[in-house]
Design a protein around this motif. Structure first.
Motif, mmCIF file in Angstrom:
data_model
loop_
_atom_site.group_PDB
_atom_site.id
_atom_site.type_symbol
_atom_site.label_atom_id
_atom_site.label_comp_id
_atom_site.label_asym_id
_atom_site.label_seq_id
_atom_site.Cartn_x
_atom_site.Cartn_y
_atom_site.Cartn_z
ATOM 1 N N SER A 1 36.600 39.875 45.460
ATOM 2 C CA SER A 1 37.338 38.806 44.783
ATOM 3 C C SER A 1 36.356 37.697 44.463
ATOM 4 O O SER A 1 35.477 37.384 45.263
ATOM 5 N N TYR A 2 36.534 37.120 43.272
ATOM 6 C CA TYR A 2 35.627 36.056 42.828
ATOM 7 C C TYR A 2 36.429 34.779 42.642
ATOM 8 O O TYR A 2 37.270 34.692 41.742
ATOM 9 N N LEU A 3 36.169 33.826 43.517
ATOM 10 C CA LEU A 3 36.895 32.555 43.453
ATOM 11 C C LEU A 3 36.083 31.524 42.671
ATOM 12 O O LEU A 3 34.871 31.410 42.884
ATOM 13 N N ILE A 4 36.768 30.826 41.800
ATOM 14 C CA ILE A 4 36.100 29.783 41.014
ATOM 15 C C ILE A 4 36.853 28.467 41.182
ATOM 16 O O ILE A 4 38.057 28.386 40.920
ATOM 17 N N LEU A 5 36.133 27.480 41.665
ATOM 18 C CA LEU A 5 36.702 26.152 41.892
ATOM 19 C C LEU A 5 36.223 25.215 40.786
ATOM 20 O O LEU A 5 35.031 24.939 40.673
ATOM 21 N N SER A 6 37.143 24.764 39.971
ATOM 22 C CA SER A 6 36.779 23.860 38.875
ATOM 23 C C SER A 6 36.926 22.406 39.301
ATOM 24 O O SER A 6 37.963 21.991 39.821
ATOM 25 N N LEU A 7 35.857 21.646 39.054
ATOM 26 C CA LEU A 7 35.881 20.204 39.327
ATOM 27 C C LEU A 7 35.875 19.418 38.024
ATOM 28 O O LEU A 7 35.504 18.251 37.991
ATOM 29 N N MET A 8 36.273 20.108 36.955
ATOM 30 C CA MET A 8 36.262 19.487 35.641
ATOM 31 C C MET A 8 37.087 18.194 35.648
ATOM 32 O O MET A 8 36.674 17.173 35.128
ATOM 33 N N ASP A 9 38.279 18.279 36.261
ATOM 34 C CA ASP A 9 39.099 17.087 36.468
ATOM 35 C C ASP A 9 38.946 16.707 37.937
ATOM 36 O O ASP A 9 39.523 17.340 38.821
ATOM 37 N N ASN A 10 38.148 15.689 38.186
ATOM 38 C CA ASN A 10 37.786 15.330 39.553
ATOM 39 C C ASN A 10 39.002 15.117 40.467
ATOM 40 O O ASN A 10 38.980 15.448 41.648
ATOM 41 N N GLU A 11 40.086 14.581 39.914
ATOM 42 C CA GLU A 11 41.254 14.304 40.743
ATOM 43 C C GLU A 11 42.140 15.522 40.954
ATOM 44 O O GLU A 11 42.975 15.548 41.854
ATOM 45 N N HIS A 12 41.969 16.524 40.107
ATOM 46 C CA HIS A 12 42.793 17.723 40.231
ATOM 47 C C HIS A 12 41.932 18.975 40.217
ATOM 48 O O HIS A 12 41.863 19.668 39.199
ATOM 49 N N PRO A 13 41.247 19.250 41.332
ATOM 50 C CA PRO A 13 40.429 20.455 41.389
ATOM 51 C C PRO A 13 41.325 21.699 41.273
ATOM 52 O O PRO A 13 42.477 21.684 41.729
ATOM 53 N N VAL A 14 40.815 22.742 40.635
ATOM 54 C CA VAL A 14 41.613 23.964 40.419
ATOM 55 C C VAL A 14 40.849 25.148 40.981
ATOM 56 O O VAL A 14 39.662 25.343 40.680
ATOM 57 N N LEU A 15 41.533 25.927 41.813
ATOM 58 C CA LEU A 15 40.911 27.110 42.399
ATOM 59 C C LEU A 15 41.681 28.355 41.985
ATOM 60 O O LEU A 15 42.895 28.442 42.202
ATOM 61 N N HIS A 16 40.979 29.319 41.374
ATOM 62 C CA HIS A 16 41.598 30.596 41.027
ATOM 63 C C HIS A 16 40.738 31.730 41.561
ATOM 64 O O HIS A 16 39.533 31.570 41.757
ATOM 65 N N SER A 17 41.388 32.880 41.750
ATOM 66 C CA SER A 17 40.671 34.070 42.209
ATOM 67 C C SER A 17 40.730 35.125 41.113
ATOM 68 O O SER A 17 41.753 35.264 40.434
ATOM 69 N N PHE A 18 39.640 35.875 40.962
ATOM 70 C CA PHE A 18 39.570 36.881 39.904
ATOM 71 C C PHE A 18 39.092 38.221 40.439
ATOM 72 O O PHE A 18 38.283 38.288 41.371
ATOM 73 N N HIS A 19 39.613 39.261 39.794
ATOM 74 C CA HIS A 19 39.159 40.626 40.013
ATOM 75 C C HIS A 19 38.408 41.006 38.736
ATOM 76 O O HIS A 19 38.926 40.801 37.642
ATOM 77 N N VAL A 20 37.189 41.511 38.896
ATOM 78 C CA VAL A 20 36.396 41.819 37.707
ATOM 79 C C VAL A 20 36.063 43.311 37.689
ATOM 80 O O VAL A 20 35.496 43.845 38.649
ATOM 81 N N GLU A 21 36.494 43.967 36.632
ATOM 82 C CA GLU A 21 36.232 45.402 36.512
ATOM 83 C C GLU A 21 36.079 45.763 35.044
ATOM 84 O O GLU A 21 36.845 45.285 34.203
#
Ligand SMILES: [Zn+2]
Length: 137
Positions: free
Chosen positions: A103-123
């Motif tokens: 699983s590949y988790l990506i944490l976005s800090l693009m919006d400093n007040e609202h960080p976003v974390l998603h998980s991805f399956h890559v195939e």
């Protein structure tokens, strides 16, 4: 994960995730594969840039030894996107393509007040979101 990512901003932060895999078969007709992340490892981004990351090999090895000690399975890795959304980049997909069990988790800090974390399956060059629920921490 979040405080580490913020501390190295605007560089990408990265690390590993470990835990256990199990199957929820309470409903035998709808078995659900559950991946439980029990430990997050914060590693140094050897690239020290805001556009990509490579895990420090020495720290990587230490983390794997720690996982074995705690009977945890390596489940994948995570990294931050300091200025872009929580979405796999073409480079992320390319790097992830050698292991489609992770699983590949990506944490976005693009919006400093609202960080976003998603998980991805890559195939096969395709990144698909995985359901992710944060239950503590
Ligand atoms: Zn990325």
């Amino acid at each position: 994960m979040l405080s580490h990512a913020r501390s190295v901003w605007p560089e990408e932060a990265c690390g590993l995730i470990a835990g256990i895999d199990h199957i929820d078969d309470t409903d035998p007709d709808a078995k659900v594969e559950i991946r439980e992340i029990r430990k997050v490892y914060l590693l140094e981004n050897q690239d020290h840039t805001n556009v990509h990351f490579s895990l420090d090999p020495g720290e990587h090895l230490k983390a794997v030894v720690d996982m074995r000690k705690h009977h945890l399975k390596p489940l994948g890795n995570w990294h931050s996107h300091p200025e872009t959304p929580s979405r796999s980049s073409a480079e992320d997909i390319r790097l992830a393509s050698f292991d489609h069990t992770a699983s590949y988790l990506i944490l976005s800090l693009m919006d400093n007040e609202h960080p976003v974390l998603h998980s991805f399956h890559v195939e096969n060059g395709v990144s698909t979101p995985e359901a992710l629920e944060i239950i503590s921490g």
